[in-house]
Design an enzyme around this catalytic site. Sequence first.
Site, PDB file in Angstrom:
ATOM      1  N   GLN A  83       0.053 -22.764  14.290  1.00  0.00           N
ATOM      2  CA  GLN A  83      -0.738 -23.465  13.273  1.00  0.00           C
ATOM      3  C   GLN A  83      -0.159 -23.008  11.933  1.00  0.00           C
ATOM      4  OE1 GLN A  83      -4.621 -24.764  15.161  1.00  0.00           O
ATOM      5  NE2 GLN A  83      -4.952 -22.570  14.902  1.00  0.00           N
ATOM      6  N   GLN A  90      -4.501 -22.763  10.518  1.00  0.00           N
ATOM      7  CA  GLN A  90      -4.132 -21.350  10.377  1.00  0.00           C
ATOM      8  C   GLN A  90      -5.219 -20.601   9.614  1.00  0.00           C
ATOM      9  OE1 GLN A  90      -0.517 -20.613   8.125  1.00  0.00           O
ATOM     10  NE2 GLN A  90      -0.280 -18.555   8.972  1.00  0.00           N
ATOM     11  N   HIS A  94      -0.217 -15.083   8.333  1.00  0.00           N
ATOM     12  CA  HIS A  94       0.911 -14.274   8.810  1.00  0.00           C
ATOM     13  C   HIS A  94       1.443 -15.051  10.020  1.00  0.00           C
ATOM     14  CE1 HIS A  94       2.378  -9.938   9.887  1.00  0.00           C
ATOM     15  NE2 HIS A  94       3.178 -10.855  10.424  1.00  0.00           N
ATOM     16  N   HIS A  96       2.459 -16.609  13.261  1.00  0.00           N
ATOM     17  CA  HIS A  96       2.244 -16.161  14.644  1.00  0.00           C
ATOM     18  C   HIS A  96       2.277 -17.347  15.593  1.00  0.00           C
ATOM     19  CE1 HIS A  96      -1.667 -16.995  12.829  1.00  0.00           C
ATOM     20  NE2 HIS A  96      -2.097 -17.349  14.029  1.00  0.00           N
ATOM     21  N   HIS A  98       0.956 -18.846  19.212  1.00  0.00           N
ATOM     22  CA  HIS A  98      -0.059 -18.740  20.270  1.00  0.00           C
ATOM     23  C   HIS A  98       0.610 -19.059  21.601  1.00  0.00           C
ATOM     24  CE1 HIS A  98      -3.738 -19.013  17.610  1.00  0.00           C
ATOM     25  NE2 HIS A  98      -2.854 -19.574  16.788  1.00  0.00           N
TER      26      HIS A  98
HETATM   27  P1  AMP Z   1      -4.782 -18.998  13.619  1.00  0.00           P
HETATM   28  O1  AMP Z   1      -6.188 -19.575  13.544  1.00  0.00           O
HETATM   29  O2  AMP Z   1      -3.765 -19.947  14.168  1.00  0.00           O
HETATM   30  O3  AMP Z   1      -4.373 -18.387  12.305  1.00  0.00           O
HETATM   31  O4  AMP Z   1      -4.862 -17.841  14.681  1.00  0.00           O
HETATM   32  C1  AMP Z   1      -5.356 -16.568  14.397  1.00  0.00           C
HETATM   33  C2  AMP Z   1      -5.532 -15.885  15.707  1.00  0.00           C
HETATM   34  O5  AMP Z   1      -5.712 -14.496  15.466  1.00  0.00           O
HETATM   35  C3  AMP Z   1      -6.755 -16.366  16.514  1.00  0.00           C
HETATM   36  O6  AMP Z   1      -6.358 -16.676  17.839  1.00  0.00           O
HETATM   37  C4  AMP Z   1      -7.692 -15.171  16.465  1.00  0.00           C
HETATM   38  O7  AMP Z   1      -8.491 -15.084  17.627  1.00  0.00           O
HETATM   39  C5  AMP Z   1      -6.710 -14.029  16.346  1.00  0.00           C
HETATM   40  N1  AMP Z   1      -7.249 -12.811  15.741  1.00  0.00           N
HETATM   41  C6  AMP Z   1      -8.000 -12.710  14.626  1.00  0.00           C
HETATM   42  N2  AMP Z   1      -8.300 -11.414  14.373  1.00  0.00           N
HETATM   43  C7  AMP Z   1      -7.694 -10.685  15.346  1.00  0.00           C
HETATM   44  C8  AMP Z   1      -7.621  -9.287  15.650  1.00  0.00           C
HETATM   45  N3  AMP Z   1      -8.238  -8.360  14.895  1.00  0.00           N
HETATM   46  N4  AMP Z   1      -6.923  -8.904  16.736  1.00  0.00           N
HETATM   47  C9  AMP Z   1      -6.304  -9.828  17.512  1.00  0.00           C
HETATM   48  N5  AMP Z   1      -6.339 -11.160  17.286  1.00  0.00           N
HETATM   49  C10 AMP Z   1      -7.021 -11.591  16.225  1.00  0.00           C
END
Ligand code: AMP
Length: 154
Positions: A83, A90, A94, A96, A98
């Site tokens: 995303q 997003q 940062h 990432h 999925h």
């Molecule tokens: P996005 O919405 O694409 O930015 O994805 C962010 C992802 O980070 C989501 O799948 C969240 O569940 C995950 N996330 C948020 N906080 C944490 C955390 N402290 N540890 C691990 N995953 C996290």
Amino acid sequence: MSSKFGHVIITSSCIFCRSALSYAFVNKKPIAPGHVLVASDREAKRFNDLSPEEVSDLFKLVHRISPIIQKVFNATALTIAIQDGAAAGQTVEHVHVHIVPRIEGDPLQDDRIYEVLQTHEKKDDIKWRTDNEMETEATLLKEYFEENDDEYQQ
Ligand code: AMP
């Protein structure tokens, strides 16, 4: 060593695999069992902020871990998604990737996964996991990597 993930600190106990410029870790709010994340070491917000070397390293790590995630979580397929930007869902600024294990007939069929991915952070129907739950999963994956990932050892 813990790593920064946008505004969040990911402790080493939740990181199950590392490469030169990226790391893989378990999710605090997975949308399916085995939904994990792969992030760049450097805190870049958008995909295009990464250098070609970082992009290559990030996707090599995705390539390396994805078959293992599929196997460990008894899946037959994977959704691999980014995303990239707030309008795309997003929430953590940062870069990432999925990785979500999938099986025929799972509740994320018919592209529902994209709606769930875009909203899961904000909705209450999926619970945030405890540190203990996350560490247990990361330990299992780390062990699996140590035993089954010889060809990729650095
Ligand atoms: P996005 O919405 O694409 O930015 O994805 C962010 C992802 O980070 C989501 O799948 C969240 O569940 C995950 N996330 C948020 N906080 C944490 C955390 N402290 N540890 C691990 N995953 C996290």
